[in-house]
Motif scaffolding. Structure first.
Motif, PDB file in Angstrom:
ATOM      1  N   LEU A 172     -48.868   2.371  -4.107  1.00 56.63           N
ATOM      2  CA  LEU A 172     -48.937   2.415  -5.367  1.00 56.63           C
ATOM      3  C   LEU A 172     -47.630   3.926  -5.678  1.00 56.63           C
ATOM      4  CD1 LEU A 172     -47.911   1.894  -8.661  1.00 56.63           C
ATOM      5  CD2 LEU A 172     -50.420   1.811  -8.942  1.00 56.63           C
ATOM      6  N   HIS A 173     -48.384   4.463  -4.976  1.00 58.19           N
ATOM      7  CA  HIS A 173     -48.408   5.932  -5.044  1.00 58.19           C
ATOM      8  C   HIS A 173     -46.380   6.281  -3.954  1.00 58.19           C
ATOM      9  CE1 HIS A 173     -51.336   8.699  -7.020  1.00 58.19           C
ATOM     10  NE2 HIS A 173     -52.000   7.443  -6.353  1.00 58.19           N
TER      11      HIS A 173
ATOM     12  N   LEU B 180     -51.310   7.478 -11.644  1.00 56.22           N
ATOM     13  CA  LEU B 180     -51.168   5.966 -10.468  1.00 56.22           C
ATOM     14  C   LEU B 180     -52.533   6.044 -10.852  1.00 56.22           C
ATOM     15  CD1 LEU B 180     -48.453   7.386  -9.322  1.00 56.22           C
ATOM     16  CD2 LEU B 180     -48.379   5.579 -10.851  1.00 56.22           C
ATOM     17  N   ASP B 181     -53.851   6.996 -10.401  1.00 50.85           N
ATOM     18  CA  ASP B 181     -55.149   6.408  -9.688  1.00 50.85           C
ATOM     19  C   ASP B 181     -55.353   5.921 -10.070  1.00 50.85           C
ATOM     20  OD1 ASP B 181     -54.625   7.206  -7.365  1.00 50.85           O
ATOM     21  OD2 ASP B 181     -55.587   9.331  -8.406  1.00 50.85           O
TER      22      ASP B 181
ATOM     23  N   LEU C 141     -47.104  -3.011 -10.538  1.00 56.30           N
ATOM     24  CA  LEU C 141     -47.415  -3.144 -11.937  1.00 56.30           C
ATOM     25  C   LEU C 141     -48.024  -4.524 -12.795  1.00 56.30           C
ATOM     26  CD1 LEU C 141     -47.490   0.659 -13.409  1.00 56.30           C
ATOM     27  CD2 LEU C 141     -49.207  -0.259 -11.748  1.00 56.30           C
TER      28      LEU C 141
ATOM     29  N   PRO D 183     -44.816   9.217 -13.601  1.00 56.09           N
ATOM     30  CA  PRO D 183     -45.891   9.259 -13.556  1.00 56.09           C
ATOM     31  C   PRO D 183     -46.250  10.360 -12.863  1.00 56.09           C
ATOM     32  CG  PRO D 183     -45.232   6.704 -12.217  1.00 56.09           C
ATOM     33  CD  PRO D 183     -44.267   7.999 -12.475  1.00 56.09           C
TER      34      PRO D 183
ATOM     35  N   ALA E 234     -43.959   5.467  -6.519  1.00 58.14           N
ATOM     36  CA  ALA E 234     -43.546   5.679  -7.530  1.00 58.14           C
ATOM     37  C   ALA E 234     -42.904   7.483  -6.704  1.00 58.14           C
ATOM     38  CB  ALA E 234     -45.340   5.942  -8.003  1.00 58.14           C
TER      39      ALA E 234
ATOM     40  N   VAL F  45     -42.261   0.357  -9.968  1.00 55.03           N
ATOM     41  CA  VAL F  45     -43.437   0.938  -9.654  1.00 55.03           C
ATOM     42  C   VAL F  45     -43.490  -0.703 -10.654  1.00 55.03           C
ATOM     43  CG1 VAL F  45     -44.475   2.037 -11.118  1.00 55.03           C
ATOM     44  CG2 VAL F  45     -43.536   2.722  -9.128  1.00 55.03           C
TER      45      VAL F  45
ATOM     46  N   THR G 128     -53.278   0.882  -3.755  1.00 53.32           N
ATOM     47  CA  THR G 128     -53.280   1.946  -4.110  1.00 53.32           C
ATOM     48  C   THR G 128     -52.164   3.554  -3.358  1.00 53.32           C
ATOM     49  OG1 THR G 128     -55.293   1.862  -4.565  1.00 53.32           O
ATOM     50  CG2 THR G 128     -54.461   4.314  -5.191  1.00 53.32           C
TER      51      THR G 128
ATOM     52  N   TYR H 179     -48.368   2.980 -21.343  1.00 56.64           N
ATOM     53  CA  TYR H 179     -47.981   1.489 -20.208  1.00 56.64           C
ATOM     54  C   TYR H 179     -46.954   0.841 -20.490  1.00 56.64           C
ATOM     55  CZ  TYR H 179     -48.680  -1.546 -16.846  1.00 56.64           C
ATOM     56  OH  TYR H 179     -48.971  -2.175 -15.738  1.00 56.64           O
TER      57      TYR H 179
END
Length: 277
Positions: A84-85, A67-68, A10, A62, A88, A6, A81, A51
Motif C-alpha cells: 500500500l505504501h 496509510l498505516d 483499497l 496521503p 502511494a 491506491v 501494508t 477516505y
C-alpha cells in the motif's frame, strides 16, 4: 491497469472484510460486499469524506500515518501494508516505458549446469523461467527456460495433472506477481501478461481482482506425480540472485532417506541419459 492504484487496491481489500469480523453489526440489506466506506473510515479514525477522496483518487498524497491507520483497519499483513505504501509513493526506478529482456549471468547458468542431482532454475520478476538445469526440466516441463510459470499453471492442461494443488499454486503466483509489479503500471511485459491472462482465464480475473500480494516465499514443499518415476515430495528453497533485480534461484531437494530421494536419483539418471554430452 489503472492510474488510481491506491483507490483500486483499497476498494478491493475493503470488499473482502466482513463487517462482523471487525465488530460491526450488519443489519438489513447491504448494497456493497464487505465494508462500506464510512465504516472503514470510522475504523481507521479518519473522516468519511477524506477516505472517499482517497479511494476515488482525489487525494494523491496521503500521509504514512493515514496509510498505516487504513491498513490496520483492513487487517493487512506487513507485506500488504508495504505494498500500500509503495502504491502511494512509487519509486521512480520502477517506472519503465520499454520492454527489457531479463538475462541470467553466465556464471549462474554454469552453476546450475553443475548440479546434476539437484533440480534448480532461475525465475525473473514476471515469473518467467530464465535458466534451468536438465534435471529441473525433467522434473516438470513447466521449468523449461522461456516458460512463464503463471501462464503455464493457468492455461496448460498438463500443469493441472502434474500438481494436485494447482489452484492454490495459481493464487500464490498471482499474489507474488502483484507484489513484484507494485506501482509499475508502465511495464509493457506486465501489461501484456495481465492482458492475455485476463482474456483467457476466468480464475486469473478473479484472483487479480482480489489484489492479494505476497513476497516470494522462502521455501515450501512441491508434490508432483511424475509420469516416469511416480510420486515425488521435494523441499524447495528460494534465494535472491545478487545484483540481478528480482531474479530468484529456486532449488529442490528430497529428504535423503525418503522414497522421493530414490525417485529423484532415478530421474537424474534418466535426464543424464538424454542430455547432450
Amino acid at each position: 491497469m489503472t492510474e488510481n492504484l491506491v483507490g483500486e487496491y483499497l476498494r478491493a481489500r475493503r470488499e473482502q472484510v466482513r463487517p462482523e469480523d471487525v465488530g460491526i453489526t450488519a443489519t438489513g440489506a447491504r448494497r456493497v460486499p464487505g465494508l462500506r466506506r464510512d465504516e472503514l473510515a470510522m475504523l481507521a479514525g479518519i473522516s468519511s469524506e477524506y477516505y472517499t477522496r482517497l479511494e476515488q483518487g482525489r487525494d494523491r498524497h496521503p500521509s504514512a500515518q493515514v496509510l498505516d491507520a487504513v491498513a490496520r483497519a483492513l487487517g493487512l499483513d506487513p507485506a500488504s501494508t508495504t505494498h500500500l505504501h509503495d502504491l502511494a509513493d512509487p519509486a521512480p526506478r520502477r517506472r519503465r516505458t520499454s520492454r527489457r529482456t531479463e538475462r541470467v549471468r553466465p556464471s549462474v547458468a554454469r552453476l546450475l549446469a553443475t548440479w546434476d542431482r539437484t533440480p534448480a532454475f532461475v525465475q525473473g520478476r514476471h515469473l518467467d523461467v530464465l535458466a534451468a538445469n536438465p534435471l529441473a526440466v525433467a522434473l516438470s516441463p513447466l521449468f523449461r527456460p522461456g516458460t512463464n510459470l503463471l501462464r503455464a499453471v493457468l492455461l496448460e492442461p498438463d500443469a493441472h495433472r502434474l500438481g494436485p494443488e494447482w489452484e492454490a499454486t495459481a493464487a500464490e503466483l498471482v499474489a507474488v506477481l502483484r507484489s513484484a509489479a507494485g506501482p509499475d503500471v508502465a511495464d509493457p511485459h506486465l501489461a501484456e501478461l495481465v492482458g492475455e491472462l485476463s482474456v483467457r482465464s476466468e480464475l486469473f480475473r478473479q484472483l487479480w481482482a482480489r489484489h492479494d500480494v505476497r513476497r516470494h516465499p522462502g521455501g515450501g514443499v512441491y508434490r508432483v506425480t511424475h509420469p516416469q518415476v511416480g510420486d515425488l515430495e521435494l523441499r524447495y528453497d528460494k534465494f535472491a540472485v545478487a545484483d540481478a533485480e528480482d531474479q530468484v534461484l529456486v532449488v529442490y531437494q528430497a529428504d535423503p532417506s525418503s522414497r522421493s530421494a530414490e525417485a529423484l536419483a532415478l530421474l537424474s539418471s534418466l535426464a543424464a541419459a538424454v542430455s547432450p554430452a
